[in-house]
Motif scaffolding. Structure first.
Motif, PDB file in Angstrom:
ATOM      1  N   LEU A   8       0.834  -1.194   0.000  1.00 40.48           N
ATOM      2  CA  LEU A   8       0.000   0.000   0.000  1.00 40.48           C
ATOM      3  C   LEU A   8       0.874   1.252   0.000  1.00 40.48           C
ATOM      4  CD1 LEU A   8      -2.786   1.293   0.137  1.00 40.48           C
ATOM      5  CD2 LEU A   8      -2.725   1.007   2.607  1.00 40.48           C
ATOM      6  N   VAL A   9       1.872   1.289   0.860  1.00 40.58           N
ATOM      7  CA  VAL A   9       2.790   2.433   0.909  1.00 40.58           C
ATOM      8  C   VAL A   9       3.517   2.580  -0.430  1.00 40.58           C
ATOM      9  CG1 VAL A   9       4.939   3.276   1.959  1.00 40.58           C
ATOM     10  CG2 VAL A   9       3.083   2.428   3.403  1.00 40.58           C
ATOM     11  N   LYS A  10       3.966   1.458  -0.990  1.00 38.33           N
ATOM     12  CA  LYS A  10       4.686   1.485  -2.270  1.00 38.33           C
ATOM     13  C   LYS A  10       3.781   2.008  -3.383  1.00 38.33           C
ATOM     14  CE  LYS A  10       7.194  -1.328  -5.525  1.00 38.33           C
ATOM     15  NZ  LYS A  10       6.933  -2.475  -6.322  1.00 38.33           N
ATOM     16  N   SER A  11       2.556   1.508  -3.458  1.00 38.63           N
ATOM     17  CA  SER A  11       1.621   1.944  -4.502  1.00 38.63           C
ATOM     18  C   SER A  11       1.308   3.423  -4.381  1.00 38.63           C
ATOM     19  CB  SER A  11       0.322   1.134  -4.436  1.00 38.63           C
ATOM     20  OG  SER A  11       0.596  -0.222  -4.679  1.00 38.63           O
ATOM     21  N   LEU A  12       1.071   3.876  -3.167  1.00 36.44           N
ATOM     22  CA  LEU A  12       0.793   5.300  -2.959  1.00 36.44           C
ATOM     23  C   LEU A  12       2.003   6.147  -3.332  1.00 36.44           C
ATOM     24  CD1 LEU A  12      -1.182   5.113   0.389  1.00 36.44           C
ATOM     25  CD2 LEU A  12      -2.090   5.808  -1.834  1.00 36.44           C
ATOM     26  N   SER A  13       3.182   5.696  -2.946  1.00 37.95           N
ATOM     27  CA  SER A  13       4.409   6.429  -3.264  1.00 37.95           C
ATOM     28  C   SER A  13       4.611   6.510  -4.773  1.00 37.95           C
ATOM     29  CB  SER A  13       5.596   5.735  -2.598  1.00 37.95           C
ATOM     30  OG  SER A  13       6.795   6.391  -2.923  1.00 37.95           O
ATOM     31  N   ASP A  14       4.381   5.408  -5.482  1.00 33.06           N
ATOM     32  CA  ASP A  14       4.508   5.390  -6.941  1.00 33.06           C
ATOM     33  C   ASP A  14       3.532   6.365  -7.592  1.00 33.06           C
ATOM     34  OD1 ASP A  14       6.457   3.470  -6.665  1.00 33.06           O
ATOM     35  OD2 ASP A  14       5.192   1.797  -7.327  1.00 33.06           O
ATOM     36  N   ALA A  15       2.368   6.585  -6.928  1.00 32.65           N
ATOM     37  CA  ALA A  15       1.363   7.512  -7.444  1.00 32.65           C
ATOM     38  C   ALA A  15       1.591   8.937  -6.949  1.00 32.65           C
ATOM     39  CB  ALA A  15      -0.034   7.032  -7.051  1.00 32.65           C
ATOM     40  N   GLY A  16       2.707   9.164  -6.230  1.00 37.62           N
ATOM     41  CA  GLY A  16       3.014  10.493  -5.721  1.00 37.62           C
ATOM     42  C   GLY A  16       2.174  10.902  -4.525  1.00 37.62           C
ATOM     43  N   LYS A  17       1.646   9.939  -3.812  1.00 40.80           N
ATOM     44  CA  LYS A  17       0.811  10.220  -2.646  1.00 40.80           C
ATOM     45  C   LYS A  17       1.443   9.632  -1.400  1.00 40.80           C
ATOM     46  CE  LYS A  17      -3.333  10.235  -5.454  1.00 40.80           C
ATOM     47  NZ  LYS A  17      -4.637   9.690  -5.683  1.00 40.80           N
ATOM     48  N   GLU A  18       0.966  10.076  -0.259  1.00 44.70           N
ATOM     49  CA  GLU A  18       1.456   9.572   1.023  1.00 44.70           C
ATOM     50  C   GLU A  18       0.284   9.167   1.896  1.00 44.70           C
ATOM     51  OE1 GLU A  18       3.912  12.244   3.191  1.00 44.70           O
ATOM     52  OE2 GLU A  18       5.238  12.650   1.504  1.00 44.70           O
ATOM     53  N   ALA A  19       0.583   8.312   2.843  1.00 39.59           N
ATOM     54  CA  ALA A  19      -0.416   7.943   3.849  1.00 39.59           C
ATOM     55  C   ALA A  19       0.321   7.496   5.092  1.00 39.59           C
ATOM     56  CB  ALA A  19      -1.315   6.825   3.344  1.00 39.59           C
ATOM     57  N   GLU A  20      -0.271   7.787   6.223  1.00 42.95           N
ATOM     58  CA  GLU A  20       0.268   7.267   7.472  1.00 42.95           C
ATOM     59  C   GLU A  20      -0.515   6.013   7.786  1.00 42.95           C
ATOM     60  OE1 GLU A  20       0.325   8.470  12.125  1.00 42.95           O
ATOM     61  OE2 GLU A  20       0.844  10.048  10.689  1.00 42.95           O
ATOM     62  N   ILE A  21       0.194   4.919   7.984  1.00 40.45           N
ATOM     63  CA  ILE A  21      -0.462   3.632   8.216  1.00 40.45           C
ATOM     64  C   ILE A  21      -0.159   3.174   9.634  1.00 40.45           C
ATOM     65  CG2 ILE A  21      -0.544   1.216   7.538  1.00 40.45           C
ATOM     66  CD1 ILE A  21       0.044   2.120   4.712  1.00 40.45           C
ATOM     67  N   LEU A  22      -1.193   2.829  10.348  1.00 40.40           N
ATOM     68  CA  LEU A  22      -1.049   2.282  11.690  1.00 40.40           C
ATOM     69  C   LEU A  22      -1.303   0.782  11.582  1.00 40.40           C
ATOM     70  CD1 LEU A  22      -0.758   2.579  14.764  1.00 40.40           C
ATOM     71  CD2 LEU A  22      -3.230   3.005  14.841  1.00 40.40           C
ATOM     72  N   LEU A  23      -0.301  -0.004  11.864  1.00 43.17           N
ATOM     73  CA  LEU A  23      -0.395  -1.453  11.778  1.00 43.17           C
ATOM     74  C   LEU A  23      -0.592  -2.000  13.182  1.00 43.17           C
ATOM     75  CD1 LEU A  23      -0.164  -3.883   9.850  1.00 43.17           C
ATOM     76  CD2 LEU A  23       2.275  -3.890  10.333  1.00 43.17           C
ATOM     77  N   LEU A  24      -1.711  -2.645  13.416  1.00 45.19           N
ATOM     78  CA  LEU A  24      -2.019  -3.204  14.738  1.00 45.19           C
ATOM     79  C   LEU A  24      -1.740  -4.701  14.733  1.00 45.19           C
ATOM     80  CD1 LEU A  24      -5.397  -1.353  15.321  1.00 45.19           C
ATOM     81  CD2 LEU A  24      -3.132  -0.680  16.123  1.00 45.19           C
ATOM     82  N   GLU A  25      -1.210  -5.183  15.820  1.00 44.77           N
ATOM     83  CA  GLU A  25      -0.887  -6.596  15.958  1.00 44.77           C
ATOM     84  C   GLU A  25      -1.500  -7.104  17.252  1.00 44.77           C
ATOM     85  OE1 GLU A  25      -0.070 -10.135  15.507  1.00 44.77           O
ATOM     86  OE2 GLU A  25       1.015  -8.999  14.002  1.00 44.77           O
ATOM     87  N   ALA A  26      -2.207  -8.215  17.180  1.00 44.36           N
ATOM     88  CA  ALA A  26      -2.865  -8.775  18.355  1.00 44.36           C
ATOM     89  C   ALA A  26      -1.870  -9.409  19.320  1.00 44.36           C
ATOM     90  CB  ALA A  26      -3.903  -9.811  17.929  1.00 44.36           C
ATOM     91  N   ASP A  27      -0.747  -9.883  18.796  1.00 53.21           N
ATOM     92  CA  ASP A  27       0.233 -10.580  19.628  1.00 53.21           C
ATOM     93  C   ASP A  27       1.280  -9.599  20.159  1.00 53.21           C
ATOM     94  OD1 ASP A  27       1.443 -12.736  20.862  1.00 53.21           O
ATOM     95  OD2 ASP A  27       1.451 -13.966  19.052  1.00 53.21           O
ATOM     96  N   ALA A  28       2.156 -10.098  21.011  1.00 53.36           N
ATOM     97  CA  ALA A  28       3.182  -9.255  21.622  1.00 53.36           C
ATOM     98  C   ALA A  28       4.284  -8.869  20.630  1.00 53.36           C
ATOM     99  CB  ALA A  28       3.803  -9.969  22.819  1.00 53.36           C
ATOM    100  N   VAL A  29       4.432  -9.648  19.548  1.00 56.97           N
ATOM    101  CA  VAL A  29       5.448  -9.356  18.534  1.00 56.97           C
ATOM    102  C   VAL A  29       4.781  -9.331  17.159  1.00 56.97           C
ATOM    103  CG1 VAL A  29       7.386 -10.331  19.836  1.00 56.97           C
ATOM    104  CG2 VAL A  29       6.041 -11.805  18.358  1.00 56.97           C
ATOM    105  N   PRO A  30       5.320  -8.547  16.221  1.00 61.58           N
ATOM    106  CA  PRO A  30       4.713  -8.491  14.892  1.00 61.58           C
ATOM    107  C   PRO A  30       4.956  -9.768  14.103  1.00 61.58           C
ATOM    108  CG  PRO A  30       6.701  -7.169  14.946  1.00 61.58           C
ATOM    109  CD  PRO A  30       6.449  -7.646  16.348  1.00 61.58           C
ATOM    110  N   GLY A  31       4.151  -9.982  13.085  1.00 57.73           N
ATOM    111  CA  GLY A  31       4.355 -11.127  12.204  1.00 57.73           C
ATOM    112  C   GLY A  31       3.206 -12.103  12.188  1.00 57.73           C
ATOM    113  N   GLY A  32       2.157 -11.825  12.946  1.00 56.80           N
ATOM    114  CA  GLY A  32       1.030 -12.758  12.954  1.00 56.80           C
ATOM    115  C   GLY A  32       1.441 -14.099  13.527  1.00 56.80           C
TER     116      GLY A  32
END
Length: 142
Positions: A7-31
């Motif tokens: 998503l960040v890559k696609s937006l960047s390629d289109a000249g746009k930006e977004a702030e993305i908040l990634l939430l993780e249910a577990d204590a460490v990222p990665g599902g």
């Protein structure tokens, strides 16, 4: 995480930006993916491999610059095990071996044997794709 990356890559390629908040249910990222190193062993949780013949996966590897970290699996690693009932069982490599293994209960084996009888022969059944094509054609002509 891969979706956020693309998503960040696609937006960047289109000249746009977004702030993305990634939430993780577990204590460490990665599902569910995780590597635990203990007593000289590596234990993989989640997927047990990476398919290098999938273009989107390899694109992610290139984007992240981690191609050098991909390691070919050892032929010794082809022996897989499943922890079931508190015991390690060698993963059967063929359907007959799986059927004969201790991984299936007697009721589970009987259900497998019952499937062809329960549903009858497959001839004369339409495949889903064929049914969708026919339904689409009918809706266009209406």
């Amino acid at each position: 995480m891969a979706t956020a990356h693309f998503l960040v890559k696609s937006l960047s390629d289109a000249g746009k930006e977004a702030e993305i908040l990634l939430l993780e249910a577990d204590a460490v990222p990665g599902g569910k993916m995780r590597t635990v190193r203990q007593d000289g062993f590596s234990m993989e949780w989640g997927p047990n491999g990476f398919l290098t013949n999938k273009p989107h996966g390899m694109e992610l590897v290139r984007d992240l610059g981690i191609g050098g970290r991909l390691a070919r699996s050892s032929d010794l690693a082809r022996k897989r095990f499943i922890l079931s009932g508190g015991k390690l069982h060698r993963l059967p490599e063929t359907p007959p071996a799986f059927f004969k293994s201790q991984l299936l209960s007697l009721p589970g084996r009987l259900r497998i044997l019952w499937e062809p009888v329960r549903f009858g022969p497959a001839r004369g059944r339409r495949r889903v794709a064929g049914g969708v094509r026919k339904a689409t054609a009918r809706s266009r002509s209406a």
